[in-house]
Structures are given as C-alpha cells and as structure tokens.
Enzyme design. Sequence first.
Site: not given
Ligand SMILES: Cc1cn([C@H]2C[C@H](O)[C@@H](COP(=O)(O)OP(=O)(O)O[C@H]3O[C@H](C)C(=O)[C@H](O)[C@H]3O)O2)c(=O)[nH]c1=O
Length: 183
Positions: A23, A49, A62, A72, A132, A169-170
């Site tokens: 399957r 997430n 991050h 995580k 994750y 941001k990054d």
């Molecule tokens: C992380 C997070 C983000 N958000 C919102 C905030 C922003 O409006 C949007 C995108 O957030 P961000 O650009 O920070 O997402 P990533 O760049 O994927 O951030 C993650 O990237 C690396 C790989 C990580 O390990 C962290 O979990 C986390 O920092 O989602 C939420 O509402 N909840 C959350 O837990």
Amino acid sequence: MEIKETALAGVYEITPRVFGDERGYFYESFNQQAFEQAVGETVQFVQDNHSKSSYGVLRGLHFQTGEFAQAKLVRVTKGEVLDVAVDMRESSPNFGKHVAVRLSAENKKQLYIPRGFAHGFVVLSEEAEFQYKCDNFYAPQADAGVKFDDVALGIDWILPHEDLIISEKDQKLPAMALAENNF
Ligand SMILES: Cc1cn([C@H]2C[C@H](O)[C@@H](COP(=O)(O)OP(=O)(O)O[C@H]3O[C@H](C)C(=O)[C@H](O)[C@H]3O)O2)c(=O)[nH]c1=O
C-alpha cells in the site's frame, strides 16, 4: 527508531523505522517515550510549525533569546534541505561550532536541536515543506539570529550565492561576534 548524537553534542539525528508494504509505508513520526528515552531529557513540545519554500530559499540562522529559547524537532515532508544548527552557548566548548545534515522526504531523517542553538536551512530541491515541533511558544520580542554566511561560522551552504533567496530580515542579521544570545 534509530537516534544518534551528532558531532555537535546535544544535537541528535533521528531515523524512524519505516514499515513498507504494497500500500505504501507507515512510520511513527514522533513518539514521546522513545524520544525522551533516547535524548535523556524531558521535552514538552507546545507548538508545531510548517513552512514551504522554493529552491534556494535560506531561512535562518534563528533563535529566541533567554527564557524564550526553543528546542526544535525538525523534519522535511517534501523535497530536501540542508539543515544547520549552531551552538550559541558561550559556556559551551562547542560555542560557534555547527552541524549540517541533509533532511529529505526520502530519508525521513529528523534533527533534534536543543535550546541554546541557532537553526536554519537552505532548500536544495525545487520545493521543500519543513515541519517542526518547538518546546516554547513563538516570542517575536525575543526573535534573534546570526548571519548565515558569517565567516566565523564557516558553514558550507552547498548552493552558489547567486541561487540563494534570503529575507531582508535575515540579510540584516548580525555576525556571531555581535549576536545577542543570553545563553
Ligand atoms: C517562527 C514564527 C513566525 N510566525 C510568523 C511571523 C511572520 O509574520 C511569519 C514568517 O516568520 P519568519 O519570517 O520569522 O519565518 P521563518 O524565516 O521561517 O522563521 C523560522 O525559521 C527558522 C528556520 C527557525 O528555526 C525558526 O523557527 C523561525 O525563525 O510567520 C509565527 O506566527 N509564529 C512563529 O513561530
């Protein structure tokens, strides 16, 4: 499930036992008892997430500072990424050291990254879905990170720089030497 500590103490690579038949397949993607027995500590995950990214997207590095730090348990359910964890604990003999592991829907590998580590990944496939668990809630006021290409980290992200897609941001994250970490 096979779980082994990586070269970076505290970070574990987990390979689930997959049951295949005509399957398709079945595997336990998380088992609290087996996980805690393997990592030797109690971890209560409180938030799941899920992000989707296209080829070349690099998210990271991050972490959340201080009491908002997150452990995580990460995995890929579509495509392939290079996943990276960096020890940010100034008291650690591995401060500033990293481990990089290919996680994919194919190899079904997972990485457990404890609190005190920065985390990021780059997408190697056309698309990747990244899922994750976190043991602490999102706290934007504690959002921090370090620049992915800080020479002090010496991370090989595999892809050519021109292929990378990185959020504004990054791109503005500080070098390791300037990163606030409070760990
Ligand atoms: C992380 C997070 C983000 N958000 C919102 C905030 C922003 O409006 C949007 C995108 O957030 P961000 O650009 O920070 O997402 P990533 O760049 O994927 O951030 C993650 O990237 C690396 C790989 C990580 O390990 C962290 O979990 C986390 O920092 O989602 C939420 O509402 N909840 C959350 O837990």
